[in-house]
Design an enzyme around this catalytic site. Structure first.
Site, PDB file in Angstrom:
ATOM      1  NE  ARG A 122      -4.325  -1.445   1.920  1.00 59.50           N
ATOM      2  CZ  ARG A 122      -5.228  -1.738   0.971  1.00 59.50           C
ATOM      3  NH1 ARG A 122      -5.197  -1.109  -0.189  1.00 59.50           N
ATOM      4  NH2 ARG A 122      -6.151  -2.642   1.186  1.00 59.50           N
ATOM      5  NE  ARG A 170      -4.440  23.763  -5.010  1.00 57.06           N
ATOM      6  CZ  ARG A 170      -3.985  23.678  -3.775  1.00 57.06           C
ATOM      7  NH1 ARG A 170      -2.740  23.272  -3.537  1.00 57.06           N
ATOM      8  NH2 ARG A 170      -4.748  24.012  -2.756  1.00 57.06           N
ATOM      9  CB  ALA A 187      -6.883  25.335   2.343  1.00 56.10           C
ATOM     10  CD  GLU A 237      -3.653  30.141   0.685  1.00 57.52           C
ATOM     11  OE1 GLU A 237      -4.856  30.152   0.370  1.00 57.52           O
ATOM     12  OE2 GLU A 237      -2.948  29.108   0.640  1.00 57.52           O
ATOM     13  N   GLY A 255      -8.446   6.737   1.161  1.00 60.84           N
ATOM     14  CA  GLY A 255      -7.885   5.504   0.621  1.00 60.84           C
ATOM     15  C   GLY A 255      -6.362   5.447   0.672  1.00 60.84           C
ATOM     16  CD  GLU A 272      -4.732  17.024   3.289  1.00 69.16           C
ATOM     17  OE1 GLU A 272      -4.799  16.356   2.244  1.00 69.16           O
ATOM     18  OE2 GLU A 272      -4.688  18.261   3.307  1.00 69.16           O
ATOM     19  CD  GLU A 298       4.819  38.428  -4.873  1.00 65.80           C
ATOM     20  OE1 GLU A 298       5.927  38.000  -5.256  1.00 65.80           O
ATOM     21  OE2 GLU A 298       4.447  39.599  -4.975  1.00 65.80           O
ATOM     22  CD  GLU A 316       1.727  27.050  -2.569  1.00 66.51           C
ATOM     23  OE1 GLU A 316       0.693  27.095  -1.901  1.00 66.51           O
ATOM     24  OE2 GLU A 316       2.535  26.099  -2.544  1.00 66.51           O
TER      25      GLU A 316
END
Lengths: 184, 184
Positions: free
Chosen positions: B33, B60, B72, B92, B111, B115, B134, B136
C-alpha cells in the site's frame, strides 16, 4: 503555472504511484513536489428507497481505523466511470442498479493528487450475489438519509466523498436536477 | 484491520511524505500500500459579508490547472488548526478575521492519505496587508455565495474542501448551528 524539471523518484502499488518531482514555481523559485498519479475513480450513493442508502464498513489503512462510507473504487484501465460505479457497487455490496445519475466530479486532494472522483446516485437496486470484496469490506448497512446527515454533523462520518455525495444529492433534489423518474 | 509488515521505500518533500508499505489484509492476504503521511491542514470560508466570501486562484501542480478555491494550507509542527486557519487566511489574502467558527473535520483522500482537514468559517474580516504567498496565489476574488453554489453545480469548482465548506455552512445555518453573533 508550475513546470516540472524532472522526476527524481517513484513509488508504485495498487495501480497508482507517488512521484517526487523537481519543479519551477511561477515566481522562478525551484522546489520539489510529491504528486500522486492516480486512476480516476467512482463512488455511488445507492438508494434502496428514496430515504435509505447502502453504506459499507471497511478498514482504512491510511488512517488505521474502520470507517462508514458509500461504495467506491478506482477505475480499471479503459473502464468508464459509469461502468466502474456499477462494478464497485456490485463487488462491495452484491447489488445491481437499474438507474444511475451523475451527481458531481471533483478532485479530493488537489494539493498533491490528480485523482478525480465522479459520484453517482443509483436506484432500482436488486441483490444479485453476496458481496465479493472480502479483502476490504467488513459489513454492509442500510441507513436512513437523515441519520447519515446527523452522523456527518456529529463528526462520526468523516469521509469526504460521502459528505459531498449526500450534500450534493440533497441540493440537486432541491434544485430539481434529479430526474423525475429516478425513484420510479 | 490491516497490519504493516515494513516500510519498503519513502519519498519526502514540502513537509509530507509518501511511503510504500508491505501489508497483511484482514483476510491474511499480503499486499503493498502507498500511504501519504501528511500534516493536518486547515481551510477557511472567509465571509466579507453574510453573502460574499473571499476565494483564491492558484496553480495546482498535481492537476496542471489553475483553480478557484477557499484559502487553505498545512499546519506547521505544533500549530493548532485554528491558528493555521488564521495564518493561511492572512498569508493567502492579507486579511485577518475577528471570528472563527469550526464547520467540519474530514479525511479528503481516505484511501491513501492520513491528511485531516478542518474547515472553518471566518467573519469580521479586516485587510491588514497585501497577500504574501506569491509563490502559489495568483489572484484573490470576492464571490457571492449563490454564485459559488452555481459554479459548483456547473462543475467549474471541483475542489473537494471548497464544496464541503460551502455545503456544510449552508446546512449548519439551516440547522441553527452557526452562532447567532457570527455576522454581528
Amino acid at each position: 503555472m508550475e513546470r516540472k524539471l524532472r522526476t527524481l523518484a517513484t513509488l508504485s502499488a495498487n495501480h497508482f504511484s507517488a512521484q517526487l518531482d523537481a519543479v519551477v514555481l511561477r515566481t522562478g523559485r525551484h522546489t520539489e513536489r510529491i504528486r500522486i498519479e492516480h486512476p480516476q475513480a467512482a463512488a455511488v450513493l445507492p438508494f434502496v428507497d428514496p430515504n435509505h442508502i447502502l453504506m459499507v464498513r471497511q478498514w482504512r489503512y491510511a488512517i488505521a481505523r474502520e470507517t462508514l462510507e458509500i461504495p467506491a473504487g478506482k477505475a480499471d484501465p479503459g473502464e468508464s466511470l459509469e461502468t466502474c460505479a456499477v462494478r464497485e457497487l456490485h463487488e462491495e455490496t452484491g447489488y445491481e442498479a437499474a438507474r444511475l445519475c451523475s451527481l458531481f466530479r471533483y478532485y479530493p486532494a488537489i494539493g498533491y493528487s490528480n485523482e478525480l472522483i465522479e459520484i453517482f446516485a443509483a436506484s432500482g437496486l436488486l441483490r444479485r450475489h453476496q458481496a465479493q470484496d472480502e479483502d476490504e469490506i467488513s459489513r454492509i448497512e442500510v441507513i436512513c438519509l437523515d441519520d447519515v446527515q446527523d452522523l456527518i454533523h456529529r463528526g462520526v462520518i468523516q469521509d469526504g466523498k460521502t459528505v459531498i455525495g449526500v450534500s450534493l444529492f440533497d441540493s440537486k433534489r432541491k434544485r430539481g436536477e434529479i430526474p423525475t423518474d429516478f425513484f420510479a
